[in-house]
Every structure is written in C-alpha cells, then in structure tokens.
Design an enzyme around this catalytic site. Structure first.
Site, PDB file in Angstrom:
ATOM      1  N   HIS A  58      18.393  74.112 -40.295  1.00 13.48           N
ATOM      2  CA  HIS A  58      17.988  75.155 -41.230  1.00 13.48           C
ATOM      3  C   HIS A  58      18.975  75.145 -42.647  1.00 13.48           C
ATOM      4  O   HIS A  58      18.521  75.561 -43.636  1.00 13.48           O
ATOM      5  CB  HIS A  58      17.384  76.527 -40.869  1.00 13.48           C
ATOM      6  CG  HIS A  58      16.599  76.607 -40.160  1.00 13.48           C
ATOM      7  ND1 HIS A  58      16.635  76.112 -38.732  1.00 13.48           N
ATOM      8  CD2 HIS A  58      15.362  76.800 -40.432  1.00 13.48           C
ATOM      9  CE1 HIS A  58      15.077  75.817 -38.141  1.00 13.48           C
ATOM     10  NE2 HIS A  58      14.980  76.490 -39.262  1.00 13.48           N
TER      11      HIS A  58
ATOM     12  N   TYR B 146      11.305  83.765 -46.547  1.00 14.45           N
ATOM     13  CA  TYR B 146      10.846  83.308 -45.278  1.00 14.45           C
ATOM     14  C   TYR B 146      12.832  83.406 -44.255  1.00 14.45           C
ATOM     15  O   TYR B 146      13.602  82.672 -45.070  1.00 14.45           O
ATOM     16  CB  TYR B 146      10.574  81.653 -45.548  1.00 14.45           C
ATOM     17  CG  TYR B 146      10.297  81.692 -43.965  1.00 14.45           C
ATOM     18  CD1 TYR B 146      10.579  82.364 -42.801  1.00 14.45           C
ATOM     19  CD2 TYR B 146       9.670  80.246 -43.327  1.00 14.45           C
ATOM     20  CE1 TYR B 146      10.481  81.672 -41.632  1.00 14.45           C
ATOM     21  CE2 TYR B 146       9.540  79.589 -41.811  1.00 14.45           C
ATOM     22  CZ  TYR B 146       9.522  80.094 -41.070  1.00 14.45           C
ATOM     23  OH  TYR B 146       9.530  80.075 -40.212  1.00 14.45           O
TER      24      TYR B 146
ATOM     25  N   TRP C 275       9.182  67.867 -38.308  1.00 16.81           N
ATOM     26  CA  TRP C 275       9.909  69.236 -38.440  1.00 16.81           C
ATOM     27  C   TRP C 275       9.950  69.630 -36.852  1.00 16.81           C
ATOM     28  O   TRP C 275      10.890  69.617 -36.154  1.00 16.81           O
ATOM     29  CB  TRP C 275       9.347  69.600 -39.355  1.00 16.81           C
ATOM     30  CG  TRP C 275      10.660  71.274 -39.290  1.00 16.81           C
ATOM     31  CD1 TRP C 275      10.518  72.267 -38.602  1.00 16.81           C
ATOM     32  CD2 TRP C 275      11.847  71.669 -39.392  1.00 16.81           C
ATOM     33  NE1 TRP C 275      12.018  73.534 -39.057  1.00 16.81           N
ATOM     34  CE2 TRP C 275      12.764  72.439 -39.156  1.00 16.81           C
ATOM     35  CE3 TRP C 275      12.875  70.113 -40.351  1.00 16.81           C
ATOM     36  CZ2 TRP C 275      14.331  73.119 -39.501  1.00 16.81           C
ATOM     37  CZ3 TRP C 275      14.138  70.719 -40.548  1.00 16.81           C
ATOM     38  CH2 TRP C 275      14.954  72.014 -40.318  1.00 16.81           C
ATOM     39  N   TRP C 276       8.549  69.733 -35.800  1.00 14.83           N
ATOM     40  CA  TRP C 276       8.973  70.186 -35.132  1.00 14.83           C
ATOM     41  C   TRP C 276       9.588  69.675 -33.949  1.00 14.83           C
ATOM     42  O   TRP C 276      10.248  69.966 -33.208  1.00 14.83           O
ATOM     43  CB  TRP C 276       7.473  70.415 -34.566  1.00 14.83           C
ATOM     44  CG  TRP C 276       6.476  71.838 -35.190  1.00 14.83           C
ATOM     45  CD1 TRP C 276       6.805  72.889 -35.678  1.00 14.83           C
ATOM     46  CD2 TRP C 276       5.396  71.976 -35.429  1.00 14.83           C
ATOM     47  NE1 TRP C 276       6.155  73.880 -35.970  1.00 14.83           N
ATOM     48  CE2 TRP C 276       4.741  73.045 -36.005  1.00 14.83           C
ATOM     49  CE3 TRP C 276       3.974  71.406 -34.852  1.00 14.83           C
ATOM     50  CZ2 TRP C 276       3.467  73.723 -36.110  1.00 14.83           C
ATOM     51  CZ3 TRP C 276       2.736  71.239 -34.828  1.00 14.83           C
ATOM     52  CH2 TRP C 276       2.642  72.892 -35.822  1.00 14.83           C
TER      53      TRP C 276
ATOM     54  N   TYR D 273      20.980  75.146 -34.846  1.00 15.61           N
ATOM     55  CA  TYR D 273      19.754  75.437 -35.506  1.00 15.61           C
ATOM     56  C   TYR D 273      19.765  76.134 -36.529  1.00 15.61           C
ATOM     57  O   TYR D 273      19.367  75.407 -37.791  1.00 15.61           O
ATOM     58  CB  TYR D 273      19.005  76.734 -34.425  1.00 15.61           C
ATOM     59  CG  TYR D 273      17.966  77.540 -34.899  1.00 15.61           C
ATOM     60  CD1 TYR D 273      16.579  77.001 -34.563  1.00 15.61           C
ATOM     61  CD2 TYR D 273      17.943  78.555 -36.070  1.00 15.61           C
ATOM     62  CE1 TYR D 273      15.440  77.316 -35.527  1.00 15.61           C
ATOM     63  CE2 TYR D 273      17.024  78.906 -36.576  1.00 15.61           C
ATOM     64  CZ  TYR D 273      15.423  78.218 -36.080  1.00 15.61           C
ATOM     65  OH  TYR D 273      14.186  79.228 -36.469  1.00 15.61           O
TER      66      TYR D 273
END
Length: 104
Positions: free
Chosen positions: A22, A41, A76-77, A18
């Site tokens: 990112h 964010y 992206w999902w 993860y």
C-alpha cells in the site's frame, strides 16, 4: 459525501507485506479511486485479530468495493490474494460495517 466502513482479514504475519504494497500503491489504481469519488481512504490494523478496518469518504453511493469489473482492480486483487482472505475471484472478503456513532 458518504462515509463507508468495512473490514477484511489479513493472513497471519503479513502486515509488513500489506503495508509495503500500500505504501507503493500503483498510480493508476490511485487515480481510478480518485476518479470514482473516493476522496479519503484509511485502513487500520488490529494486531490481536489480524482484522483490517477500512474507512473511506465517497461521492455518490459506491466506494472502492464497487469497482469489481475494472481490470486495474482485478489485477490489484490478484496481487494481494496471497496475503489476505479472499473470495474465489480473489476479491477481498469484505464485510460492510454499520455506522452507530458520528461526531462531525
């Protein structure tokens, strides 16, 4: 400017993947977020529960979770679906959080 917070859940043992994904956030996704009013964010990880806590500042009333119809977001999902809890359309299962305290 509005502050939004929500939580998601990472699959066990997937924090390194993860974080790596990112750290290498796609430039077109970053631009999309900025162009849609997301100015900050942050995502935090709770090791005990595998819960991801996300916080963002946005202009207007919508944040990153409101870009569901964008092809970059859908891509992206799909890219992230193997490491976190997702809905049938591969969007992250995201639970909005209510703000109960703020110290400006």
């Amino acid at each position: 400017m509005e502050r939004l917070a929500f939580k998601m859940k990472l699959n066990k043992g997937q924090i390194d993947a993860y974080k790596k994904r990112h750290d290498e956030l796609w430039p077109d996704l970053k631009k999309l977020l900025k162009d849609n009013g997301v100015s900050e964010y942050s995502i935090f990880f709770d090791e005990e529960t595998s819960i991801l806590f996300a916080f963002q500042k946005v202009l207007g009333s919508g944040g990153s979770q409101d870009l569901a119809n964008n092809e970059i977001v859908k891509k992206w999902w799909n890219f992230m679906a193997d490491i976190m809890e997702v809905n049938p359309d591969n969007s992250p299962i995201s639970i909005p959080l209510k703000e109960v305290f703020y110290l400006p």
